[in-house]
Design a protein around this motif. Structure first.
Motif, PDB file in Angstrom:
ATOM      1  N   GLN A  33      11.548 -17.726   5.907  1.00  0.00           N
ATOM      2  CA  GLN A  33      10.925 -17.573   4.603  1.00  0.00           C
ATOM      3  C   GLN A  33      10.365 -18.899   4.129  1.00  0.00           C
ATOM      4  N   ILE A  59       6.899 -16.995   6.056  1.00  0.00           N
ATOM      5  CA  ILE A  59       6.864 -15.653   6.623  1.00  0.00           C
ATOM      6  C   ILE A  59       7.398 -14.661   5.606  1.00  0.00           C
ATOM      7  N   ASP A  60       6.634 -13.607   5.362  1.00  0.00           N
ATOM      8  CA  ASP A  60       7.066 -12.574   4.435  1.00  0.00           C
ATOM      9  C   ASP A  60       8.119 -11.726   5.130  1.00  0.00           C
ATOM     10  N   THR A  70      10.196  -9.245   4.159  1.00  0.00           N
ATOM     11  CA  THR A  70      10.192  -7.790   3.999  1.00  0.00           C
ATOM     12  C   THR A  70       9.077  -7.156   4.808  1.00  0.00           C
ATOM     13  N   ARG A  71       7.905  -7.735   4.697  1.00  0.00           N
ATOM     14  CA  ARG A  71       6.750  -7.156   5.355  1.00  0.00           C
ATOM     15  C   ARG A  71       6.905  -7.195   6.876  1.00  0.00           C
ATOM     16  N   THR A  72       7.403  -8.322   7.381  1.00  0.00           N
ATOM     17  CA  THR A  72       7.565  -8.451   8.825  1.00  0.00           C
ATOM     18  C   THR A  72       8.592  -7.455   9.346  1.00  0.00           C
ATOM     19  N   THR A  99       7.132  -3.949   9.279  1.00  0.00           N
ATOM     20  CA  THR A  99       6.229  -3.722  10.399  1.00  0.00           C
ATOM     21  C   THR A  99       7.017  -3.330  11.641  1.00  0.00           C
TER      22      THR A  99
END
Ligand SMILES: Nc1ncnc2c1ncn2[C@@H]1O[C@H](COP(=O)(O)OP(=O)(O)OP(=O)(O)O)[C@@H](O)[C@H]1O
Ligand SMILES: [Mg+2]
Lengths: 262, 405
Positions: free
Chosen positions: B289, B293-294, B296-298, B301
């Motif tokens: 983080q 790097i996001d 939640t989004r990663t 995905t």
């Protein structure tokens, strides 16, 4: 001159404990600013609030890029803070141990690149181009930090001093405006510390501003343009290295720690 | 080398195993003649077998320990670091190219060599290969323990069954829809639960898997309840009518194509910007983080992509069996798929493929031992985890390396 980073009234409570108490701090563009204080003073907590890992109880965090347009960092998630231009290293090294040195720095480029799932699958020209740029930039940063011959090592196999430098390299890869270093010299030998001194100056000369937490007074006094001193979560002094050296409150806080060898 | 204490312990363990396997190995009920056959000799074999196995294992461990101690004391030269065989095979093109070619050829002519029955089993195994590779993205690469993976598989299967029933949609139309629907479910589930970590995430996903199954079981108007939906058409081929045998062969090749496609995509994903982020996230979330790097989004995905493959295989499953009911989507399925990933070696594509083939084919070919096959299956799993906890092929992630000039 507008400061690139301005913190006003930053307060952080953990339950009943006030770890930070109405702290004010400024970093001007191109300056190296040090934040010092005895163990447990709240320096790392300050960084954690700044970078969004903790949500401060009160206070304002403002970041102003050179082109103007001040942004508030309060309440942003850590990754968004990094996108805005603050990058940090950790007091207890937090590399990705099972990734190579190169990959560690490539992760730093993540927030400045865009390739998504479809790009990854089809590997279109733009994605390949982007990937090449990530590698090229990461390699150039690593070479600049003297890690050029360790590019393919696993991060966990690096000697301690090199791991600290790798953390700086990774932070630099995010293209920050302000670089936050949490005790970068901890555990380094005198030779490595001298090299670190030079390295930090070099980074500053490229136009970055640096906020530095450090216990090594010699390093702090030689590097800093300006120093903030805190104890028990409160700011007890600020000023140029000369002013701090002779400040009675600081000497009292550091009682037992020898300030003269600086 | 082996002390009296070890022998004592071996005796206790032998007794324990005898007691444990007593109902299975000794008692045999013959319901027709209404008699019980006591097979006391089996007890002896089990006792003796576990006694000797324990002693052998113990001796092996002791020898290794002694050698390690001697190495530490500097009495014995450290063995030169041998590259494990599996790694040598994978890294040396001279070895793996012919091996790969032979494997590819074998799978290509498989339906010609074997019966329809065998082909059918192989189709199932290949489905699990894809499921394993899908879950591997979630568990192996991104490090998110998902115990409800079967839910997405069910979503895919029911998507085909229901869309076909109500709207007459064909296999090829629903294949991507099923995948996308499962991915959507993945995102819906992911949003609330991905802030949880480790055990908590595992429990919630487990719960989610059960919820989906219970809904399918109890919402009669929607899913026809426990009796399920039948008469689902097999995959079509430009509207040509096919005999059962032919359609199985067709499905087999379709599955082969699917596996190749999955390997290709998963491999590319792993070696990309996103794959790097997944791996870094598994290494250190906070550092990730802080590097922008996001989280939640990663994670979402990874979750959605894993679910996508489960959904597609679900559609194929419905088409293969021409019938779906909730009983096919129990927790046991999730557990088996997870076993495949763990056994194969977290994150290793080749490992997952081998593990899926072994784990699905083994019980089939153990049918000869009918009642003991699950026992043997369990024993194989336990032995693997004791002697090779890192999986068949330990994580040999392709790291990004460049030549230094
Ligand atoms: N998450 C937390 N929960 C509760 N208290 C905390 C938390 N984080 C920090 N603290 C407290 O805040 C105070 C300041 O800690 P901090 O780590 O910021 O000190 P520091 O100035 O970085 O010290 P050092 O020089 O040893 O690194 C300590 O008393 C610590 O116990
Ligand atoms: Mg600290």
């Amino acid at each position: 001159m507008t400061p690139v980073l301005e913190v006003t009234g930053l307060t952080m409570d953990f339950g009943g404990i006030r770890a930070l108490d109405r702290l004010d701090l400024r970093v001007n563009p191109g300056e190296i600013v040090a934040l010092i204080g005895p163990n447990g003073a709240g320096k790392t907590t300050f960084f954690n609030c700044l970078t969004g890992l903790y949500r401060p109880t009160a206070g304002d965090l403002l970041l102003t890029p050179p082109d103007g347009g001040t942004r508030r960092l309060n309440g942003l998630k850590p990754n968004h803070v990094t996108m805005q231009g603050l990058a940090r290293t950790f007091q207890n090294i937090r590399l990705f141990p099972n990734m190579t040195v190169l990959e560690n720095v490539m992760i730093g480029r993540h927030c400045r690149t865009r390739a998504r799932v479809l790009g990854a699958i089809f590997r279109d020209r733009r994605t390949r181009q982007e990937e090449r740029e990530i590698v090229a930039l990461s390699v150039s940063i690593l070479k600049e930090l003297g890690l050029g011959d360790m590019i393919n090592e696993f991060a966990k196999n690096l000697p301690y001093g090199a791991q600290r430098r790798l953390e700086i390299a990774r932070a630099l890869a995010t293209d920050p405006l302000v670089l936050l270093l949490d005790e970068p010299a901890a555990g380094m030998n005198p030779q490595e510390t001298r090299e670190l001194d030079e390295l930090i100056r070099r980074i500053r000369d490229k136009g970055l501003s640096i906020l530095l937490i450090e216990h090594d007074m010699k390093l702090v006094m030689s590097l800093s343009d300006y120093i903030f001193v805190m104890d028990y979560g409160k700011k007890i002094a600020e000023g140029t290295p000369e002013e701090i050296r002779t400040n009675p409150a600081v000497i009292k806080a550091y009682l037992g720690e020898d300030m003269d060898d600086a | 080398m082996i002390s009296l204490k070890d022998i004592g312990k071996a005796c206790i363990i032998a007794l324990w195993f005898v007691a444990l396997t007593f109902p299975l190995m000794v008692i045999k009920v013959n319901p027709i003649d209404r008699i019980i056959i006591w097979r006391w000799h089996n007890m002896l074999w089990v006792g003796l077998g576990s006694f000797l196995c324990y002693l052998a294992g113990r001796a092996w461990l002791m020898r290794r320990e002694i050698r390690l101690r001697r190495i530490r004391q500097g009495l014995e030269a450290e063995l030169p670091q041998r590259t494990p065989l599996s790694r040598r095979i994978i890294q040396d093109p001279v070895i793996h190219r012919p091996l790969l070619a032979a494997g590819a050829l074998f799978f290509l002519i498989f339906p010609l060599l074997f019966s329809t029955y065998q082909t059918n089993i192989m189709i199932t195994a290949l489905m699990y290969v894809v499921l394993g590779l899908g879950l591997n993205i979630v568990v192996g690469v991104a490090g998110l323990l998902d115990l409800g993976y079967v839910a997405f598989y069910a979503v895919g299967a029911y998507a085909y069954a229901l869309l076909n029933l109500h709207f007459g949609l064909g296999f090829w139309t629903v294949l991507p829809i099923g995948g996308l629907l499962a991915a959507t479910f993945g995102i819906l589930l992911g949003f609330p639960v991905l802030r949880l970590r480790g055990d908590y995430l595992a429990i919630v996903t487990l719960g989610f898997g059960e919820i989906i199954r219970l809904i399918l079981e109890n919402w009669n108007e929607f899913s026809h309840g426990p009796s399920g939906i039948s008469n689902i058409p097999r995959p079509g081929f430009f509207g040509i009518q096919m005999s059962l045998d032919h359609s199985i062969t067709y499905l087999y090749y379709l599955m082969i194509a699917m596996v190749v496609f999955t390997i290709f995509v998963v491999n590319r994903l792993q070696n990309s910007r996103i794959g790097r982020a997944w791996f870094a996230l598994r290494e250190d979330e906070i550092a990730c983080q802080a590097m922008g790097i996001d989280k939640t989004r990663t994670k979402l995905t990874a979750f959605a992509l894993g679910a996508f493959w489960a959904g597609m295989v679900g559609v194929i499953f419905a088409a293969k069996t021409t019938f779906v009911n909730p009983a096919s989507f129990t927790f046991l399925e999730s557990a088996i798929i997870l076993c495949i990933v763990v056994l194969g070696g977290m994150g290793s594509i080749v490992g997952v493929i081998i593990a899926a083939l072994v784990l699905i084919l083994l019980p089939e070919y153990l049918r000869a031992f009918s009642e003991y096959r699950m026992l043997v299956f369990g024993a194989v799993l336990v032995i693997m985890m004791v002697f090779r906890p890192q999986g068949i092929i330990a994580n040999i992630r392709k790291t990004y390396r460049i030549g230094i000039d």
